[in-house]
Design a protein around this motif. Structure first.
Motif, PDB file in Angstrom:
ATOM      1  N   GLU A 137      -3.883   4.250 -11.979  1.00 36.84           N
ATOM      2  CA  GLU A 137      -3.118   4.118 -11.134  1.00 36.84           C
ATOM      3  C   GLU A 137      -2.496   2.568 -10.370  1.00 36.84           C
TER       4      GLU A 137
ATOM      5  N   LYS B 185       0.739   3.846  -2.749  1.00 35.11           N
ATOM      6  CA  LYS B 185       0.692   5.070  -2.428  1.00 35.11           C
ATOM      7  C   LYS B 185       1.654   6.300  -3.048  1.00 35.11           C
ATOM      8  N   TYR B 186       2.844   6.393  -2.668  1.00 31.53           N
ATOM      9  CA  TYR B 186       4.249   6.663  -3.234  1.00 31.53           C
ATOM     10  C   TYR B 186       4.147   7.019  -4.838  1.00 31.53           C
TER      11      TYR B 186
ATOM     12  N   TYR C 213       0.957  -1.191   0.204  1.00 27.13           N
ATOM     13  CA  TYR C 213       0.476  -0.058   0.048  1.00 27.13           C
ATOM     14  C   TYR C 213       1.057   1.177  -0.123  1.00 27.13           C
TER      15      TYR C 213
ATOM     16  N   ASN D 142       1.914   6.967  -6.846  1.00 30.44           N
ATOM     17  CA  ASN D 142       0.555   7.381  -7.470  1.00 30.44           C
ATOM     18  C   ASN D 142       1.483   9.203  -6.616  1.00 30.44           C
ATOM     19  N   ASN D 143       1.753   9.195  -5.730  1.00 29.10           N
ATOM     20  CA  ASN D 143       1.711  10.443  -5.528  1.00 29.10           C
ATOM     21  C   ASN D 143       2.107  11.441  -6.216  1.00 29.10           C
ATOM     22  N   LYS D 144       3.767  10.655  -6.749  1.00 31.87           N
ATOM     23  CA  LYS D 144       4.558  11.025  -7.430  1.00 31.87           C
ATOM     24  C   LYS D 144       4.327  10.843  -9.229  1.00 31.87           C
ATOM     25  N   GLY D 145       2.777  10.929  -9.067  1.00 34.11           N
ATOM     26  CA  GLY D 145       2.187  10.850 -10.700  1.00 34.11           C
ATOM     27  C   GLY D 145       3.404   9.886 -11.534  1.00 34.11           C
TER      28      GLY D 145
END
Length: 483
Positions: free
Chosen positions: A215, A201-202, A197, A204-207
């Motif tokens: 995603e 999340k990392y 997870y 996805n946050n970095k695009g």
């Protein structure tokens, strides 16, 4: 609004070359179908579905599609053709569309062959045709399997390229921009102690998009971490996709070719990650616990886990670690400990371990490596023997040929010989392993004072196996020496 009436569908088809060669006309087909209805005393209104100039090579025809749509709408009670080949010349296609009719309680009649699925002889004929079609499907599947088997044995990639690679002439080549992300994911999981997870999340946050520009998810991260392609191994025929729910096949049916593909992750790292993936994980509640030793601390009196609680007066509340067996069952006489004190003792214990990495730790490390090495070898040998035993049973039952059995015997001997050669001494760099332990201990000690608890606990999992409280200022810390 759907018509409430039920109709008999009269389907006729002719291709241009059939008209020229056989003189088959649409009008003749329609007249014969109507005459048959009158002869049978069917007074239900009819509807014509005519495909003019279409061959029977496939089922994608305008009026056949319209007929199927009306069948699904529930306004057709019977479908009629003059001959079976008007519907399709391919048995599999014919059975597919008749199955559809059956699903919607629509009978099918072919007047030339006296074929009517509403009668016992017609249903018997349908069952025979179905058996022939199933045989044909199996033969097609066998031919496809054989072709793909030989391609896989040659290291050719047979599906879409996984993340980190591109496909060139059926060969996988490393795609550097994505390969860097693969290395990052393995590092975050193996060295930084992050879970699926947190990694998703990392990214996805970095695009950073996945292969399909979607995603990242827990499932996609786990799939990346367990895919043997990244260590250069080709595994094909692992999953049965012929049914709605994909299931993993027996390992005997897998095609495994080592060193057939360009690797992104070295084998040692890949194997280490697999051990961590398959290892029993800390309970999710313990992982997210805001307390440093939640899920790690054990009672030295009975071995149960120590849970967090609160104690003290209304104006002087403080955290405590308390034996769960004492708290929930009253079966342990262990006392409770102030959490801040226990966590301080733990940090001091880590510092002490770091400063005392000496020959004792090296000896323990070597023993751990040797034990794991011999366990892995024994497992490989036993797996090869079991696989050969199943092949013997398959040969005895007449399911495989003698050549297949002999081939499996050669594989077993090769695996056993290679395992025996590797049995003498495991290959490892003791100094590098010792340095890894020092680095991880340093990271954890620094994190305790500087990072959030969640991040610190992720690092703890990479080096600490278990913490046992034996008494005041007495902490036993068991390191994980194999990750």
């Amino acid at each position: 609004m759907i018509d409430d009436l039920k109709y008999i569908a009269l389907y006729s088809r002719v291709s241009t070359d059939e008209q020229a060669r056989e003189g088959v006309s649409l009008e003749e087909q329609q007249e014969r179908l109507k005459a048959y209805c009158r002869a049978m005393g069917w007074n239900i209104e009819t509807r014509n579905y005519v495909d003019d100039g279409y061959s029977a090579k496939n089922l994608d025809r305008p009026n056949l599609n319209k007929l199927v749509k009306d069948v699904k709408a529930g306004i057709i009670t019977k479908v009629m053709v003059t001959k079976l080949d008007r519907l399709s010349r391919k048995l599999l296609d014919l059975l597919t569309i008749i199955d559809l009719f059956q699903e919607y309680d629509v009978s099918f009649v072919s007047i030339s062959e006296s074929f009517d699925t509403n009668t016992p002889p017609g249903r018997l004929t349908l069952q025979i045709l179905g058996a022939v079609a199933e045989f044909e499907r199996e033969r097609i599947r066998e031919r496809v399997y054989e072709n793909m088997y030989h391609a896989a044995k040659q290291g050719k990639w047979l599906t879409q390229s996984p993340y980190g690679y591109q496909l060139e002439d059926k060969q996988l080549v490393v795609y550097e921009p994505e390969a860097k992300i693969v290395n990052l994911v393995y590092k975050m999981y193996a060295d930084d102690g992050l879970g699926y997870y947190a990694i998703a999340k990392y990214l996805n946050n970095k695009g950073i998009p996945s292969k399909q520009n979607k995603e990242w998810t827990i499932r996609s991260i786990k799939r990346m971490l367990t895919n043997p392609v990244y260590k250069g191994t080709l595994v094909w025929n692992r999953v049965d996709s012929s049914k709605k729910k994909r299931t993993e096949k027996d390992a005997d049916d897998w095609i495994i070719v080592d060193d057939a593909l360009p690797a992104i992750i070295d084998k040692i790292t890949w194997e280490m990650v697999q051990k961590k993936v398959n290892k029993k994980q800390m309970a999710s509640r313990a992982q997210t616990s805001p307390h440093l030793l939640g899920g790690l601390l054990k009672c030295g009196n009975c071995g149960s886990g120590m849970s967090i609680g609160w104690s003290g007066s209304k104006n002087n509340r403080y955290r405590v670690y308390r034996c769960s067996a004492n708290k929930n069952k009253g079966t342990c006489t262990s006392k409770q400990y102030k959490a801040n004190e226990v966590e301080t003792w733990f940090k001091q214990g880590l510092l002490s371990l770091y400063n005392s990495i000496d020959n004792n730790l090296k000896i323990a490390l070597e023993e751990k490596i040797h034990d794991q090495h011999y366990q892995d070898i024994e497992q490989k040998i036993q797996t090869a023997k079991k696989r050969y035993k199943r092949k013997v049973e398959a040969y005895t039952a007449g399911l495989i040929e003698l050549d297949d059995l002999n081939e499996e015997r050669k594989k077993m001997k090769k695996i056993i010989n290679e395992a025996k050669r590797a049995n003498y001494e495991p290959s490892y760099d003791l100094k590098q392993l010792e340095q890894n332990i020092r680095t991880k201990l340093t990271n954890v000690i620094d994190a305790i004072d500087n990072l959030p608890i969640e991040r610190t606990k992720a690092l703890l999992k990479t080096i600490v196996e278990k913490v046992t409280i034996l008494g005041d200022k007495e902490i036993d810390i068991e390191l994980n020496l194999t990750e």
